[in-house]
Write an enzyme that holds these catalytic residues in place. Structure first.
Site, PDB file in Angstrom:
ATOM      1  N   ARG A   1     -12.911  27.529  65.224  1.00  0.00           N
ATOM      2  CA  ARG A   1     -11.582  27.537  64.588  1.00  0.00           C
ATOM      3  C   ARG A   1     -11.259  26.214  63.904  1.00  0.00           C
ATOM      4  NH1 ARG A   1      -7.205  25.938  66.843  1.00  0.00           N
ATOM      5  NH2 ARG A   1      -7.762  26.561  68.962  1.00  0.00           N
TER       6      ARG A   1
ATOM      7  N   TYR B   1       0.518  34.941  40.514  1.00  0.00           N
ATOM      8  CA  TYR B   1      -0.154  36.018  41.239  1.00  0.00           C
ATOM      9  C   TYR B   1       0.868  36.630  42.217  1.00  0.00           C
ATOM     10  CZ  TYR B   1      -2.725  38.178  45.003  1.00  0.00           C
ATOM     11  OH  TYR B   1      -3.135  39.054  45.974  1.00  0.00           O
TER      12      TYR B   1
ATOM     13  N   ASP C   1      -3.773  26.861  41.265  1.00  0.00           N
ATOM     14  CA  ASP C   1      -4.668  27.963  41.621  1.00  0.00           C
ATOM     15  C   ASP C   1      -5.658  28.116  40.469  1.00  0.00           C
ATOM     16  OD1 ASP C   1      -5.873  30.470  41.902  1.00  0.00           O
ATOM     17  OD2 ASP C   1      -4.100  31.403  42.784  1.00  0.00           O
TER      18      ASP C   1
ATOM     19  N   LYS D   1     -13.085  36.040  44.715  1.00  0.00           N
ATOM     20  CA  LYS D   1     -13.284  36.431  43.324  1.00  0.00           C
ATOM     21  C   LYS D   1     -14.597  35.858  42.774  1.00  0.00           C
ATOM     22  CE  LYS D   1      -9.232  38.424  43.679  1.00  0.00           C
ATOM     23  NZ  LYS D   1      -8.644  38.068  44.921  1.00  0.00           N
TER      24      LYS D   1
END
Ligand code: PLP
Length: 385
Positions: free
Chosen positions: A53, A107, A179, A204
């Site tokens: 983690r 987005y 972004d 993506k």
């Protein structure tokens, strides 16, 4: 660790940058470390304990080195999704009582998080037009801490005055966040322009095969380190198997994006001349209002475009039903061509009024171009239209 001289090209760096040297047990492909914990001596502090983690497995660390190299930035951190990267970055930079400036038409997921969730935490914002420095000056407040933008907007592919944003932010001591999912590091490196934090949905282009979700926060070392501490607590760690797939995907990034740039330009040029299409949004077209700015910032225009079908939603649905190659699905950046109607998918969380204010009509079609043959794709659209 392999030291990559910056003069080597991106095509070489996607393969070699950040790799372990010597290779782990000689393995040419990066092995998957499917272990949640590791034997270790007493660590200096909680955040360096080798525990999954805490984002420090060998699969994470190789990605951190490779991604920071590809974005020409100081540091990188992978996350469980693009939204994990965006939300962690925002929560790293902003705290209760802070205000930030935000580009209009984001987005959909980011828009909803900023407008619905951040105000509940006492973080306020103002939307601004990225071409209006006057509006930035009007909206800035004594408690403004950041400026959040996208390299290209989705689905209309507008390109703002990104150099102006960096200059304005420097003048006013704001942290800049961008972004950069749509151009990918192949077409644009915002850190070289002066952006402090660069986020990606690695789901993506970086991964490129539509088989995982992943994200990254890349940029200034001090901020990425703060983001790591935040992510260690939030728990949005990328699984080692997804790390492996992302690492493998990145190796073909430059080949894929070069083909996607080429295919998207060919399709945009074809669609612009078709009588069933009233408008094409692609920054590589001379007709795009931001073409000159995109040309000065990017080395390619990416694989995403959108267009308005003259028959509205009905015409767009009929066309999609007739397509043979393009599959109707959300997401982008994969090797297969995908098509969606944003008002019904990525922007379905927005009201009709919000969609219309952003120029997202019912008949707007978004096309995420894959790496199939240019001729076959154009032929598919010629038949379907
Ligand atoms: N940013 C952009 C530009 C996107 O298109 C998306 C997803 O479509 C995201 C962020 C969110 O990424 P993810 O789905 O990996 O959380």
């Amino acid at each position: 660790m392999t030291e990559i001289r910056k003069k080597q090209s991106l095509e070489t760096r996607v393969i070699h940058a950040g790799e372990y040297s010597p290779r782990i047990k000689g393995a040419i492909s990066m092995p998957i470390f499917q272990s949640s914990t590791y034997e270790s001596s007493r660590e200096a502090g909680y955040h360096t304990i080798p525990y999954l983690r805490l984002n420090n497995s060998p699969n994470h660390e190789v990605l951190h080195r490779k991604l920071s190299d590809l974005e020409e930035a100081e540091s990188a951190l992978v996350t469980a999704s693009g939204m994990a990267a965006i939300t962690t970055a925002l929560l790293t930079v902003l705290k209760a009582g802070d205000h930030f400036l935000v580009q209009r038409a984001l987005y959909g997921g980011t828009h909803t998080y900023i407008t619905h969730d951040l105000p509940e935490l006492g973080i306020s914002f103002d939307f601004v037009d990225l071409l209006s420095a006057d509006e930035w000056a009007q909206k800035i407040k004594p408690n403004t801490r950041g400026f959040y933008v996208e390299s290209m907007t989705n689905p209309l592919l507008t390109v703002g005055d990104l150099s102006g944003v960096v200059e304005f932010a420097r003048e006013h001591g704001l942290i800049t966040m961008i972004d950069n999912t749509l151009p990918s590091p192949v077409n644009f490196n915002p850190a070289t322009l002066g952006f402090d934090l660069v986020m990606h949905s690695c789901t993506k282009y970086l991964n490129g095969h539509s088989d995982i979700v992943a994200g990254a926060i890349i940029g200034r070392q001090d901020l990425v380190q703060k983001a790591k501490i935040k992510l260690d607590h939030l728990g949005g760690t990328l699984d080692p198997h997804a790390c492996f797939l992302l690492h493998r995907g990145i190796k073909t990034l430059s080949l894929r994006v070069a083909r996607q740039n080429q295919n998207a330009l060919a399709l945009a040029t074809f669609l612009e001349q078709h009588s069933a299409v009233s408008r094409v949004n692609y920054p590589g077209l001379f007709s795009h209002p931001d073409h000159q700015r995109a040309k000065s910032l990017f080395t390619g225009y990416g694989g995403l475009l959108s267009f308005d079908h003259v028959g509205g939603a009905e015409g767009a649905h009929a066309m999609i039903d007739r397509l043979e190659l393009a599959a109707e699905a959300v997401s982008l950046g994969g090797v297969e061509t995908l098509i969606t109607i944003p008002a019904e998918s990525s922007h379905a969380g927005l009201s009709t009024e919000e969609c219309e204010a952003f120029g997202i009509g019912a008949g707007l079609v978004r096309l995420a171009v894959g790496i199939e043959s240019e001729q076959d794709l154009v032929q598919d659209f010629a038949s379907a239209l």
